[in-house]
Motif scaffolding. Structure first.
Motif, PDB file in Angstrom:
ATOM      1  N   ASP A 175      -3.653 -60.549  28.935  1.00 25.80           N
ATOM      2  CA  ASP A 175      -2.664 -61.509  28.442  1.00 25.80           C
ATOM      3  C   ASP A 175      -1.310 -61.342  29.130  1.00 25.80           C
ATOM      4  O   ASP A 175      -0.929 -60.249  29.565  1.00 25.80           O
ATOM      5  CB  ASP A 175      -2.435 -61.317  26.938  1.00 25.80           C
ATOM      6  N   ASP A 176      -0.563 -62.442  29.162  1.00 24.61           N
ATOM      7  CA  ASP A 176       0.870 -62.432  29.480  1.00 24.61           C
ATOM      8  C   ASP A 176       1.163 -61.932  30.887  1.00 24.61           C
ATOM      9  O   ASP A 176       2.122 -61.184  31.101  1.00 24.61           O
ATOM     10  CB  ASP A 176       1.642 -61.603  28.445  1.00 24.61           C
ATOM     11  N   VAL A 177       0.370 -62.350  31.840  1.00 24.94           N
ATOM     12  CA  VAL A 177       0.553 -61.971  33.240  1.00 24.94           C
ATOM     13  C   VAL A 177       1.143 -63.146  34.004  1.00 24.94           C
ATOM     14  O   VAL A 177       0.793 -64.299  33.752  1.00 24.94           O
ATOM     15  CB  VAL A 177      -0.790 -61.533  33.863  1.00 24.94           C
ATOM     16  N   SER A 178       2.040 -62.850  34.953  1.00 24.68           N
ATOM     17  CA  SER A 178       2.586 -63.863  35.858  1.00 24.68           C
ATOM     18  C   SER A 178       2.165 -63.529  37.282  1.00 24.68           C
ATOM     19  O   SER A 178       2.310 -62.386  37.725  1.00 24.68           O
ATOM     20  CB  SER A 178       4.111 -63.911  35.774  1.00 24.68           C
ATOM     21  N   ILE A 179       1.645 -64.546  37.979  1.00 19.06           N
ATOM     22  CA  ILE A 179       1.149 -64.378  39.339  1.00 19.06           C
ATOM     23  C   ILE A 179       1.786 -65.447  40.204  1.00 19.06           C
ATOM     24  O   ILE A 179       1.753 -66.641  39.860  1.00 19.06           O
ATOM     25  CB  ILE A 179      -0.387 -64.514  39.394  1.00 19.06           C
ATOM     26  N   LEU A 180       2.345 -65.051  41.341  1.00 20.73           N
ATOM     27  CA  LEU A 180       2.919 -66.019  42.257  1.00 20.73           C
ATOM     28  C   LEU A 180       1.922 -66.403  43.344  1.00 20.73           C
ATOM     29  O   LEU A 180       0.774 -65.956  43.331  1.00 20.73           O
ATOM     30  CB  LEU A 180       4.231 -65.483  42.837  1.00 20.73           C
ATOM     31  N   HIS A 181       2.358 -67.231  44.278  1.00 18.50           N
ATOM     32  CA  HIS A 181       1.448 -67.788  45.277  1.00 18.50           C
ATOM     33  C   HIS A 181       1.011 -66.740  46.311  1.00 18.50           C
ATOM     34  O   HIS A 181       1.643 -65.707  46.488  1.00 18.50           O
ATOM     35  CB  HIS A 181       2.104 -68.973  45.991  1.00 18.50           C
ATOM     36  N   SER A 182      -0.103 -67.060  46.964  1.00 19.64           N
ATOM     37  CA  SER A 182      -0.658 -66.249  48.057  1.00 19.64           C
ATOM     38  C   SER A 182      -1.044 -64.843  47.628  1.00 19.64           C
ATOM     39  O   SER A 182      -1.037 -63.908  48.433  1.00 19.64           O
ATOM     40  CB  SER A 182       0.319 -66.190  49.245  1.00 19.64           C
ATOM     41  N   VAL A 183      -1.394 -64.674  46.375  1.00 21.20           N
ATOM     42  CA  VAL A 183      -1.860 -63.381  45.862  1.00 21.20           C
ATOM     43  C   VAL A 183      -3.371 -63.293  46.009  1.00 21.20           C
ATOM     44  O   VAL A 183      -4.085 -64.268  45.788  1.00 21.20           O
ATOM     45  CB  VAL A 183      -1.444 -63.208  44.385  1.00 21.20           C
ATOM     46  N   THR A 184      -3.854 -62.111  46.379  1.00 20.15           N
ATOM     47  CA  THR A 184      -5.284 -61.834  46.418  1.00 20.15           C
ATOM     48  C   THR A 184      -5.606 -60.703  45.453  1.00 20.15           C
ATOM     49  O   THR A 184      -5.000 -59.627  45.530  1.00 20.15           O
ATOM     50  CB  THR A 184      -5.741 -61.434  47.830  1.00 20.15           C
ATOM     51  N   LEU A 185      -6.522 -60.963  44.535  1.00 19.08           N
ATOM     52  CA  LEU A 185      -7.090 -59.923  43.663  1.00 19.08           C
ATOM     53  C   LEU A 185      -8.536 -59.795  44.106  1.00 19.08           C
ATOM     54  O   LEU A 185      -9.430 -60.449  43.580  1.00 19.08           O
ATOM     55  CB  LEU A 185      -6.969 -60.330  42.196  1.00 19.08           C
ATOM     56  N   GLY A 186      -8.762 -58.979  45.133  1.00 19.49           N
ATOM     57  CA  GLY A 186     -10.027 -58.989  45.839  1.00 19.49           C
ATOM     58  C   GLY A 186     -10.732 -57.650  45.893  1.00 19.49           C
ATOM     59  O   GLY A 186     -10.270 -56.646  45.351  1.00 19.49           O
ATOM     60  N   GLY A 187     -11.866 -57.661  46.573  1.00 19.52           N
ATOM     61  CA  GLY A 187     -12.633 -56.442  46.780  1.00 19.52           C
ATOM     62  C   GLY A 187     -12.180 -55.710  48.032  1.00 19.52           C
ATOM     63  O   GLY A 187     -11.356 -56.206  48.800  1.00 19.52           O
ATOM     64  N   SER A 188     -12.735 -54.536  48.227  1.00 17.49           N
ATOM     65  CA  SER A 188     -12.350 -53.724  49.390  1.00 17.49           C
ATOM     66  C   SER A 188     -13.561 -53.320  50.223  1.00 17.49           C
ATOM     67  O   SER A 188     -13.513 -52.358  50.972  1.00 17.49           O
ATOM     68  CB  SER A 188     -11.588 -52.472  48.935  1.00 17.49           C
ATOM     69  N   GLY A 189     -14.652 -54.049  50.077  1.00 15.34           N
ATOM     70  CA  GLY A 189     -15.844 -53.736  50.847  1.00 15.34           C
ATOM     71  C   GLY A 189     -16.957 -54.702  50.507  1.00 15.34           C
ATOM     72  O   GLY A 189     -16.771 -55.649  49.729  1.00 15.34           O
ATOM     73  N   SER A 190     -18.141 -54.458  51.070  1.00 20.64           N
ATOM     74  CA  SER A 190     -19.267 -55.372  50.875  1.00 20.64           C
ATOM     75  C   SER A 190     -20.209 -54.925  49.763  1.00 20.64           C
ATOM     76  O   SER A 190     -21.217 -55.578  49.513  1.00 20.64           O
ATOM     77  CB  SER A 190     -20.063 -55.503  52.182  1.00 20.64           C
ATOM     78  N   GLY A 191     -19.888 -53.826  49.098  1.00 21.67           N
ATOM     79  CA  GLY A 191     -20.747 -53.343  48.027  1.00 21.67           C
ATOM     80  C   GLY A 191     -20.693 -54.228  46.799  1.00 21.67           C
ATOM     81  O   GLY A 191     -19.745 -55.001  46.603  1.00 21.67           O
ATOM     82  N   GLY A 192     -21.704 -54.135  45.939  1.00 21.30           N
ATOM     83  CA  GLY A 192     -21.740 -54.922  44.718  1.00 21.30           C
ATOM     84  C   GLY A 192     -21.124 -54.190  43.553  1.00 21.30           C
ATOM     85  O   GLY A 192     -20.379 -53.225  43.712  1.00 21.30           O
ATOM     86  N   GLY A 193     -21.447 -54.653  42.360  1.00 23.31           N
ATOM     87  CA  GLY A 193     -20.951 -54.014  41.147  1.00 23.31           C
ATOM     88  C   GLY A 193     -19.502 -54.348  40.859  1.00 23.31           C
ATOM     89  O   GLY A 193     -18.956 -55.346  41.329  1.00 23.31           O
ATOM     90  N   ASP A 194     -18.870 -53.503  40.063  1.00 24.54           N
ATOM     91  CA  ASP A 194     -17.478 -53.699  39.649  1.00 24.54           C
ATOM     92  C   ASP A 194     -16.578 -53.360  40.832  1.00 24.54           C
ATOM     93  O   ASP A 194     -16.371 -52.191  41.149  1.00 24.54           O
ATOM     94  CB  ASP A 194     -17.174 -52.807  38.450  1.00 24.54           C
ATOM     95  N   ARG A 195     -16.006 -54.366  41.474  1.00 18.96           N
ATOM     96  CA  ARG A 195     -15.327 -54.146  42.750  1.00 18.96           C
ATOM     97  C   ARG A 195     -13.971 -54.839  42.860  1.00 18.96           C
ATOM     98  O   ARG A 195     -13.395 -54.887  43.943  1.00 18.96           O
ATOM     99  CB  ARG A 195     -16.228 -54.622  43.892  1.00 18.96           C
ATOM    100  N   HIS A 196     -13.456 -55.364  41.743  1.00 19.47           N
ATOM    101  CA  HIS A 196     -12.199 -56.108  41.788  1.00 19.47           C
ATOM    102  C   HIS A 196     -11.191 -55.546  40.788  1.00 19.47           C
ATOM    103  O   HIS A 196     -11.565 -54.828  39.852  1.00 19.47           O
ATOM    104  CB  HIS A 196     -12.450 -57.594  41.515  1.00 19.47           C
ATOM    105  N   PRO A 197      -9.919 -55.883  40.938  1.00 20.09           N
ATOM    106  CA  PRO A 197      -8.859 -55.279  40.112  1.00 20.09           C
ATOM    107  C   PRO A 197      -8.944 -55.655  38.637  1.00 20.09           C
ATOM    108  O   PRO A 197      -9.484 -56.695  38.250  1.00 20.09           O
ATOM    109  CB  PRO A 197      -7.574 -55.828  40.739  1.00 20.09           C
TER     110      PRO A 197
END
Length: 270
Positions: free
Chosen positions: A179-201
């Motif tokens: 809740d209650d998060v502010s995100i501006l433009h050009s943000v990436t919440l991404g992975g750091s490799g090609s593996g599966g599973g829980d891989r994002h922030p």
């Protein structure tokens, strides 16, 4: 964290629909050439949910899936999951409270693509959770095409989210935004490799993520963190820290909830 993002934004819930109708009435009177627009998008609808279904269907309309069919899908999602509407209204309030360019509740609803992209994602997420992955991915694709915002349908968002400007936002499949998060433009919440599973922030309550910041991998950004514009975050960040740089490092303490203040500076930490 529980499978469902915990929502406790009811304490901030406002009955904004009557005010939005008043704003639309004044706008129609002040700009008669747009009177039919305000009538179709707001005034002819009995509820905010009905208006939202019409608005999203209109902006995502395509020959492959017409606005009429989309409106039925969106209305069905809103009926099946009242949390979509609660979060949507908290999102409108977030823009109104945090964005100095937003002086009416009607403004994000009609004009802000970050709002449209987020509410479209909420519908796509409901479809995904119902096993309707094909339609969810179709909506994701249309949102990406229309708004330059790419959010995987499985990603989970809480209430009171503001995505300011929104262009270039990318959010991965296993990402969670509380809740209650502010995100501006050009943000990436991404992975750091090609593996599966829980891989994002995992983004905690009250966080502000500055323009162009990249948060990669299954890192935990704790409550009240400020991430400076252009930063690259590859490690967990403790609560109420301000981080900046490539790679990001702690440079100070943040306010209780930087998402509310939207202060982009690094020299005013509390």
């Amino acid at each position: 964290m529980n499978e469902d993002v915990i929502i406790d934004s009811d304490s901030r819930q406002r009955d904004i629909w009557p005010q939005m109708r008043e704003e639309a009435t004044r706008a129609a009177a002040g700009e008669p050439v747009l009177a039919s627009y305000f009538h179709n998008t707001v005034l002819r609808h009995k509820s905010l949910d009905d208006a939202l279904a019409y608005q999203l269907a209109s902006v995502l309309d395509h020959s492959a899936l017409t606005a009429t069919s989309l409106q039925e899908v969106i209305a069905g999602a809103l009926r099946a999951d009242p949390q979509i509407s609660r979060c949507m209204q908290a999102d409108i309030c977030a823009w109104y409270d945090r964005d100095p360019a937003c002086d009416q509740y009607l403004t994000p609803f009609l004009y802000f693509k970050g709002f449209h992209a987020l509410q479209s994602h909420r519908v796509a997420h409901w479809l995904w959770s119902e096993g309707r992955h094909t339609l969810a991915l179709y909506i994701q694709s249309r949102v990406s095409e229309q708004f330059a915002v790419d959010i995987h349908p499985a990603a989970r968002f809480g209430c009171g989210i503001m995505i300011d400007h929104a262009t270039g936002l990318v959010v991965g499949e296993t990402c969670v935004v509380e809740d209650d998060v502010s995100i501006l433009h050009s943000v990436t919440l991404g992975g750091s490799g090609s593996g599966g599973g829980d891989r994002h922030p995992k983004i905690g309550r009250g966080v502000m993520i500055g323009a162009g910041a990249k948060v990669l991998g299954p890192v935990r950004i704790s409550e009240g963190v400020k991430i400076a514009a252009g930063s690259l975050v590859l490690r967990d960040v403790p609560a109420h820290a301000t981080v900046a740089g490539v790679p990001a490092r702690i440079v100070g303490r943040s306010a209780a909830a930087p998402a509310y203040t939207m202060d982009q500076t690094l020299d005013s930490e509390e």
